[in-house]
Design an enzyme around this catalytic site. Structure first.
Site, mmCIF file in Angstrom:
data_model
loop_
_atom_site.group_PDB
_atom_site.id
_atom_site.type_symbol
_atom_site.label_atom_id
_atom_site.label_comp_id
_atom_site.label_asym_id
_atom_site.label_seq_id
_atom_site.Cartn_x
_atom_site.Cartn_y
_atom_site.Cartn_z
ATOM 1 N N ASN A 9 0.835 -1.257 -0.028
ATOM 2 C CA ASN A 9 0.065 0.099 0.034
ATOM 3 C C ASN A 9 0.934 1.375 0.077
ATOM 4 O O ASN A 9 1.515 1.615 1.098
ATOM 5 C CB ASN A 9 -1.060 -0.070 1.423
ATOM 6 C CG ASN A 9 -1.695 1.127 1.212
ATOM 7 O OD1 ASN A 9 -1.806 2.129 0.468
ATOM 8 N ND2 ASN A 9 -2.305 1.393 2.706
ATOM 9 N N LYS A 11 0.055 4.144 -0.256
ATOM 10 C CA LYS A 11 -0.333 5.527 0.223
ATOM 11 C C LYS A 11 -0.269 6.578 -0.526
ATOM 12 O O LYS A 11 -0.360 6.595 -1.861
ATOM 13 C CB LYS A 11 0.260 5.807 1.782
ATOM 14 C CG LYS A 11 0.050 4.453 2.540
ATOM 15 C CD LYS A 11 0.344 4.536 4.119
ATOM 16 C CE LYS A 11 0.213 3.261 4.789
ATOM 17 N NZ LYS A 11 0.221 3.389 6.082
ATOM 18 N N HIS A 95 -9.265 1.308 5.038
ATOM 19 C CA HIS A 95 -8.034 1.396 5.692
ATOM 20 C C HIS A 95 -8.126 2.237 6.742
ATOM 21 O O HIS A 95 -8.869 3.148 6.827
ATOM 22 C CB HIS A 95 -7.147 1.969 4.866
ATOM 23 C CG HIS A 95 -5.524 1.835 5.243
ATOM 24 N ND1 HIS A 95 -5.024 2.831 5.989
ATOM 25 C CD2 HIS A 95 -4.637 0.887 5.012
ATOM 26 C CE1 HIS A 95 -3.913 2.725 6.583
ATOM 27 N NE2 HIS A 95 -3.612 1.308 5.951
ATOM 28 N N GLU A 97 -6.319 4.724 7.856
ATOM 29 C CA GLU A 97 -6.363 6.264 7.610
ATOM 30 C C GLU A 97 -7.485 6.687 7.004
ATOM 31 O O GLU A 97 -7.961 7.781 7.366
ATOM 32 C CB GLU A 97 -5.076 6.325 6.731
ATOM 33 C CG GLU A 97 -3.700 6.011 7.529
ATOM 34 C CD GLU A 97 -2.701 5.570 6.772
ATOM 35 O OE1 GLU A 97 -2.568 5.592 5.555
ATOM 36 O OE2 GLU A 97 -1.588 5.040 7.483
ATOM 37 N N GLU A 165 -4.762 -4.973 10.746
ATOM 38 C CA GLU A 165 -3.787 -3.849 10.736
ATOM 39 C C GLU A 165 -4.150 -3.133 12.213
ATOM 40 O O GLU A 165 -4.654 -2.076 12.218
ATOM 41 C CB GLU A 165 -3.940 -2.733 9.654
ATOM 42 C CG GLU A 165 -3.541 -3.310 8.546
ATOM 43 C CD GLU A 165 -2.970 -2.313 7.356
ATOM 44 O OE1 GLU A 165 -1.637 -2.579 7.065
ATOM 45 O OE2 GLU A 165 -3.594 -1.352 7.080
ATOM 46 N N GLY A 171 3.215 2.580 10.715
ATOM 47 C CA GLY A 171 3.940 3.626 10.402
ATOM 48 C C GLY A 171 4.613 3.880 11.781
ATOM 49 O O GLY A 171 5.383 5.048 11.821
ATOM 50 N N SER A 211 3.832 -1.892 9.943
ATOM 51 C CA SER A 211 5.457 -1.983 10.220
ATOM 52 C C SER A 211 5.975 -3.687 9.800
ATOM 53 O O SER A 211 6.872 -3.948 10.429
ATOM 54 C CB SER A 211 5.768 -1.704 11.725
ATOM 55 O OG SER A 211 5.125 -0.241 11.989
HETATM 56 P P1 13P Z 1 3.212 0.526 7.436
HETATM 57 O O1 13P Z 1 3.697 -0.797 6.872
HETATM 58 O O2 13P Z 1 4.203 1.752 6.627
HETATM 59 O O3 13P Z 1 3.407 0.593 9.055
HETATM 60 O O4 13P Z 1 1.674 0.807 6.981
HETATM 61 C C1 13P Z 1 1.134 -0.311 7.198
HETATM 62 C C2 13P Z 1 -0.117 0.091 6.456
HETATM 63 O O5 13P Z 1 -0.892 0.928 6.848
HETATM 64 C C3 13P Z 1 -0.553 -0.547 5.136
HETATM 65 O O6 13P Z 1 -1.814 -0.448 4.752
#
Ligand code: 13P
Length: 249
Positions: A9, A11, A95, A97, A165, A171, A211
């Site tokens: 992903n 982003k 997601h 976010e 997640e 992150g 992560s």
């Molecule tokens: P990270 O791997 O950067 O922690 O992000 C995870 C994520 O949100 C994947 O959708």
């Protein structure tokens, strides 16, 4: 058996040109991998370039979101049939976010999952608890609410994938331990069995995210109910994502 799936992903990172460069490098790095499904989800503006760069390889391209209607007066939105027409095979929905910053709810997730599946795409549906919820001992309650609210109607689809997640791991460099991931995944699979039956539960791929890195992926994948990863930061670099795809070593 469930074929492992590693999804990147990206982003809000990478222009079309940058995306094409990464996909070209990645396709060379994973050319010898036959037993893992590989998906990359760039921003909408880089989808066409990514699709072109991935053509004829084992890398599938997906979107990071989509609207629930097939068309309409929804400024700024993109619909599932548009993604399918472009050549996308996957879309991420729900997601954290999107839930946190853009008002996504279990109800909108439910409608989006329906649209994604109705247009022939594979849906990577996300859920996970916040740190506050985990510390309050509410993890499983939250997962149950999200699974029932956003996904219950769609659990018999072979094109649904769930990604667990935990928000506190995204992150942050803090990963769910293999035991924490397994606990959540087993719980989710049990719920799926209850709602949609044993066959759906046995078939459903449940990815782990937050992560995920080259050096922790093998331990996560060793858990019986972890079927792949949804990878943010570590998927932006082709060498690093290739190491994750090749988690078996
Ligand atoms: P990270 O791997 O950067 O922690 O992000 C995870 C994520 O949100 C994947 O959708």
């Amino acid at each position: 058996m469930r074929v492992p799936l590693m999804a990147g992903n990206w982003k809000m990172y990478k222009t079309a040109r940058e995306a094409a460069e990464v996909i070209r490098a990645l396709r060379a790095d994973v050319a010898d991998v036959a037993d893992v499904d590989v998906v990359v989800c760039p921003p909408f503006t880089a989808l066409a370039a990514a699709l072109e760069a991935a053509r004829g390889s084992r890398i599938a391209i997906g979107a990071q979101d989509c609207h629930w209607e097939k068309e309409g007066a929804f400024t700024g939105e993109v619909a599932a049939p548009m993604l399918a027409d472009l050549g996308c095979r996957h879309a991420i929905v729900g997601h954290s976010e999107r839930r946190q910053y853009f008002g996504e709810t279990d109800a909108t997730v439910d409608r989006k999952v329906e649209a994604v599946l109705a247009h022939g795409l594979t849906c990577i549906g996300c859920l996970g608890e916040t740190l506050q919820e985990r510390e309050a001992g509410q993890t499983l309650t939250v997962l149950e609410r999200q699974l029932r609210g956003g996904f219950a109607r769609h659990l018999t689809s072979a094109r649904l994938v769930i990604a667990y997640e935990p928000v506190w791991a995204i992150g942050t460099g803090r990963t769910a331990t293999p035991d924490q991931a397994q606990e959540a995944h087993t719980f989710l699979r049990g719920l799926v069995a209850e709602v949609a039956g044993g066959d759906a539960a046995a078939r459903l791929r449940i990815l782990c995210g937050g992560s995920v890195k080259p050096d922790n992926v093998a331990a996560l994948m060793a858990q019986p109910d972890v079927d792949g990863g949804l990878v943010g930061g570590a998927s932006l670099d082709p060498a690093s994502f290739a190491r994750i795809v090749k988690f078996r070593g």
